[in-house]
Motif scaffolding. Structure first.
Motif, PDB file in Angstrom:
ATOM      1  N   LEU A 196       0.867  -1.177   0.000  1.00 37.31           N
ATOM      2  CA  LEU A 196       0.000   0.000   0.000  1.00 37.31           C
ATOM      3  C   LEU A 196       0.903   1.226   0.000  1.00 37.31           C
ATOM      4  O   LEU A 196       1.725   1.400   0.905  1.00 37.31           O
ATOM      5  N   VAL A 197       0.776   2.037  -1.063  1.00 37.50           N
ATOM      6  CA  VAL A 197       1.602   3.247  -1.133  1.00 37.50           C
ATOM      7  C   VAL A 197       0.705   4.464  -1.302  1.00 37.50           C
ATOM      8  O   VAL A 197      -0.436   4.357  -1.728  1.00 37.50           O
ATOM      9  N   THR A 198       1.269   5.626  -0.951  1.00 33.79           N
ATOM     10  CA  THR A 198       0.583   6.886  -1.186  1.00 33.79           C
ATOM     11  C   THR A 198       1.615   7.924  -1.584  1.00 33.79           C
ATOM     12  O   THR A 198       2.775   7.848  -1.166  1.00 33.79           O
ATOM     13  N   GLY A 199       1.198   8.920  -2.449  1.00 38.84           N
ATOM     14  CA  GLY A 199       2.114   9.915  -3.016  1.00 38.84           C
ATOM     15  C   GLY A 199       2.997  10.594  -2.012  1.00 38.84           C
ATOM     16  O   GLY A 199       4.211  10.476  -2.094  1.00 38.84           O
ATOM     17  N   PRO A 200       2.450  11.338  -1.092  1.00 44.01           N
ATOM     18  CA  PRO A 200       1.070  11.721  -0.795  1.00 44.01           C
ATOM     19  C   PRO A 200       0.402  12.444  -1.970  1.00 44.01           C
ATOM     20  O   PRO A 200       1.064  13.091  -2.753  1.00 44.01           O
ATOM     21  N   TYR A 201      -0.918  12.290  -2.045  1.00 48.90           N
ATOM     22  CA  TYR A 201      -1.657  12.790  -3.201  1.00 48.90           C
ATOM     23  C   TYR A 201      -1.461  14.284  -3.406  1.00 48.90           C
ATOM     24  O   TYR A 201      -1.320  14.749  -4.532  1.00 48.90           O
ATOM     25  N   ALA A 202      -1.432  15.034  -2.297  1.00 45.59           N
ATOM     26  CA  ALA A 202      -1.300  16.492  -2.398  1.00 45.59           C
ATOM     27  C   ALA A 202       0.047  16.903  -2.967  1.00 45.59           C
ATOM     28  O   ALA A 202       0.216  17.987  -3.494  1.00 45.59           O
TER      29      ALA A 202
END
Lengths: 200, 146
Positions: free
Chosen positions: A81-87
């Protein structure tokens, strides 16, 4: 293995000796009984040592190839599970195969991020409703071509979840602008660089 | 007529394979390490030993080594203990590190171990340096044009 006493011939050999023999079963069933196998338990495979929660990771495939993202946790299916973070770089919370990822040495503190509720079921695509007829007919196909397809919008719950997960990460990155730029930048190879010779 | 080359000797060479010559190993398991020539086998190989730098006493071909400027005083075929004593007193590692070649060598080693984030930081630093230089240059150019 047990020690069993056995008689031994010859006058100078002490008459008996202790010998190791396999232990005999106390009971043998009359008919052949099938051996019951323990049910296979599916566990997520062990990840390579460089992949720990909080590691900045380079995606090698998919729409977001080349992006540097933060690894949060391993799901039961084995995917990451990865995230950018989106922002920061527009990569949402996503499942990614561990083999399509390069782990870098950079680590971010993700202890404040709560990812307990995210599992494979959360990310599974909702099963597309099948047409009433079941079979695709020519008329139905041409009919469908004319009409507008309904636009797929992401439910607000997903957006809220993304924000909640990214909140502490974005806060931490605000204090380190260089790291923020690093996550914004894409990875690429230049002339003379060979990944097998590089340290990540 | 003896032709003497500028910067070279009679033969045009400055560094020779000889007992005591300090060498840099350029290939193999001991890549990047420094050693001393303890003996010469033939036109292709020599016996090399680097007890202070972790190079085991071994035969090595000249294609795998680069000769450095320093020569250490040791008798031909000196054993490891003697080479160690001579290398320590001659400070072969420090002498090499102080040369331009040694500094470039150390830099290359550092670059090879940079992480992905380090490489990014390096890129940003180079861009910033270039920007500052360009700014000053443009300023001077403007002044000169007046």
């Amino acid at each position: 293995m047990v020690q069993v006493e056995k008689p031994v011939g010859g006058e100078k050999n002490g008459g008996k000796r202790m010998v190791t023999r396999p232990k005999e079963a106390k009971y043998y069933p009359g008919e052949d009984v099938a051996v019951k196998r323990t049910a296979l338990v599916h566990k997520a495979p062990k990840l390579r040592g460089s992949l720990t929660p909080g590691t900045v990771v380079i995606l090698l495939a998919s729409r977001f190839r080349g992006r540097r993202v933060v690894f949060l946790k391993q799901l039961d299916s084995g995917t990451l599970l990865v995230t950018g973070p989106y922002a920061i770089n527009g990569v949402p919370m996503r499942r990614v195969d561990a083999r399509y990822v390069i782990a870098t040495k950079t680590k971010i503190d993700v202890s404040a991020v709560d990812v307990a509720k995210f599992d494979d079921a959360y990310f599974k695509k909702a099963a597309a409703k099948k047409s009433a007829g079941g079979k695709k007919s020519e008329e139905a196909f041409f009919e469908a071509e004319g009409t507008e397809k309904p636009k797929k919008t992401l439910p607000d719950s997903f957006k809220a979840d993304q924000k909640a997960v990214d909140a502490s990460l974005v806060k931490a990155l605000k204090s380190d602008p260089l790291l923020k730029c690093y996550l914004k930048a894409k990875f690429s190879l230049t002339k003379g660089q060979a990944p097998h010779e590089m340290v990540f | 007529v003896v032709v003497v080359c500028v910067g070279g000797g009679e033969m045009g060479f400055k560094r020779f394979v000889e007992v005591g010559r300090v060498v840099l190993i350029e290939y193999g398991a001991e890549y990047g390490k420094i050693a001393v020539i303890a003996d010469v086998l033939d036109q292709n190989k020599c016996l090399v030993d680097g007890p202070t730098t972790g190079v085991k006493r071994q035969l090595i071909c000249y294609k795998r080594i680069a000769l450095l400027d320093q020569v250490v005083e040791i008798p031909r075929g000196a054993d490891t203990a003697a080479v160690k004593a001579a290398a320590e007193s001659a400070k072969i590692e420090e002498t090499f590190a102080a040369t331009t070649w040694g500094k470039k060598h150390a830099n290359r080693k550092k670059r090879a171990l940079l992480s992905d984030y380090d490489r990014f930081k390096l890129m940003v630093a180079r861009k910033e340096k270039s920007r500052l230089i360009s700014k000053e240059y443009k300023k001077l150019k403007k002044q000169a044009a007046k």
